[in-house]
Design a protein around this motif. Structure first.
Motif: not given
Length: 390
Positions: A18, A68, A71, A129, A132
């Protein structure tokens, strides 16, 4: 006053993925903002504001191929766009060169975190964040372990948190609001410091801080670094196909070894400078005098370039400046053209024909014989004393 703290993160495999995704998104938003400014300029338009670019970026996110981006934390891309705007503003003011696109291979992966949503404990930091899923049992992915415990105070006011990757590890850098220290009412004498290549720092009090690059530990690491560089170079030549070079797993592994050695050398040098500057500050001098060195000019000299870079003279000056400010000690910077090495510290006579190879100062006027660097540091002390008294 604002104090910057840098601490290493210890992410797990999912968190590591991430982090790279966040850094990639920040790079994408930065490059997109530069492209928008470039197209607008070529079309004869005016400079696009931060508000306009953010509005366009929100429209971009709504396109099917860019879903995307949802996310990723919204603050990461917003700040990347703002960074591109700031880069252009600095260019227009003549403070920097024209901003360039960030490369996936060459640019340093980094991104911004919202200071209002970041949270610290003694051992962990919470980022926004990263997880997810919004389920409670998945929220633990937002918490990252810190390599140094109790380094960052909890409940403080944070500013401009940045997460960056140096090729081996991820680091968090954050500004913390702290109370300005009271000025030290020191009765101790001041200190003049002459920085050099032979020795790192020579103080007017007689203290000499040696060049750490001459120590056996550093010399062994430098030798290992040279061997790895030659090894990698040979491997690239063996895997050359036509005009391009093929990067194999063996080369990647060797490059990581080289990066570890290079980082270790940098850490040893920086740690030594931190220790030296702290030791000087702990003496609580009434003032400190440094030279205004032209480090960029010194690096242009091919005979001195490597030694100057390894000494990290610019870093020494930077660290001494903020530590003096923290402790309320007056820091005086001598004029760049002040001939501290050529002036006799005893009688004040100027020796115009002094060469760089002359390591001992022999005064033809009063007959004084003194080490060149110690003589310069004493002259710097006199320079600071004259400013303080006047």
């Amino acid at each position: 006053m604002l104090k910057t703290v840098r601490v290493k993160l210890i992410p797990n495999k999912k968190q590591l993925t991430r982090l790279f995704q966040f850094a990639g998104s920040a790079r994408y938003a930065y490059n997109w903002a530069l492209e928008q400014e470039k197209k607008n300029y070529e079309a004869g338009g005016k400079f696009l504001s931060d508000y306009e670019l953010r509005r366009r970026f929100t429209m971009l996110k709504n396109e099917p191929e860019n879903q995307w981006l949802y996310t990723i934390s919204n603050n990461v891309c917003k700040q990347a766009v703002k960074d591109a705007i700031i880069a252009y503003q600095k260019f227009f003011k003549g403070l920097a060169e024209h901003p360039k696109y960030k490369s996936r291979k060459r640019s340093k992966p980094s991104f911004y975190a919202d200071p209002l949503k970041i949270k610290f404990t003694g051992t962990h930091v919470k980022l926004e964040n990263i997880a997810q899923s919004k389920k409670r049992n998945r929220q633990s992915a937002n918490w990252f372990r810190l390599a140094e415990h109790e380094r960052i105070p909890t409940g403080a006011k944070y500013s401009n948190p940045r997460i960056s990757f140096d090729g081996l590890n991820w680091f968090l850098t954050v500004g913390i609001e702290v109370e300005a220290p009271e000025a030290i009412a020191s009765t101790n004498d001041g200190i003049g410091i002459d920085l050099g290549v032979k020795d790192l720092a020579i103080c007017s009090s007689g203290h000499i801080y040696r060049n750490i690059n001459k120590m056996s530990r550093v010399r062994r690491l430098k030798k290992k670094q040279r061997r790895l560089q030659r090894k990698i170079s040979r491997k690239y030549k063996l895997n050359k196909k036509g005009e391009s070079y093929q990067k194999t797993r063996s080369i990647i592994r060797s490059e990581k070894q080289l990066l570890r050695v290079t980082h270790k050398l940098t850490d040893i040098r920086t740690n030594y400078i931190q220790q030296v500057t702290t030791e000087i500050i702990k003496r609580e001098p009434s003032f400190i005098v440094l030279e205004d060195l032209n480090v960029k000019g010194m690096i242009k000299n091919k005979h001195l370039a490597r030694a100057v870079q390894e000494q990290k003279l610019a870093e020494f000056i930077r660290i001494m400046q903020y530590k003096s400010e923290w402790h309320g000690i007056s820091l005086i910077t001598a004029d760049r053209f002040y001939a501290s090495s050529k002036i006799c510290s005893i009688c004040g006579n100027v020796k115009k024909d002094l060469k760089l190879s002359d390591r001992t100062y022999n005064c033809a006027h009063c007959g004084a014989v003194i080490d060149r660097d110690l003589n310069a540091s004493i002259n710097l002390y006199h320079y600071g004393e004259s400013i303080i008294t006047h």
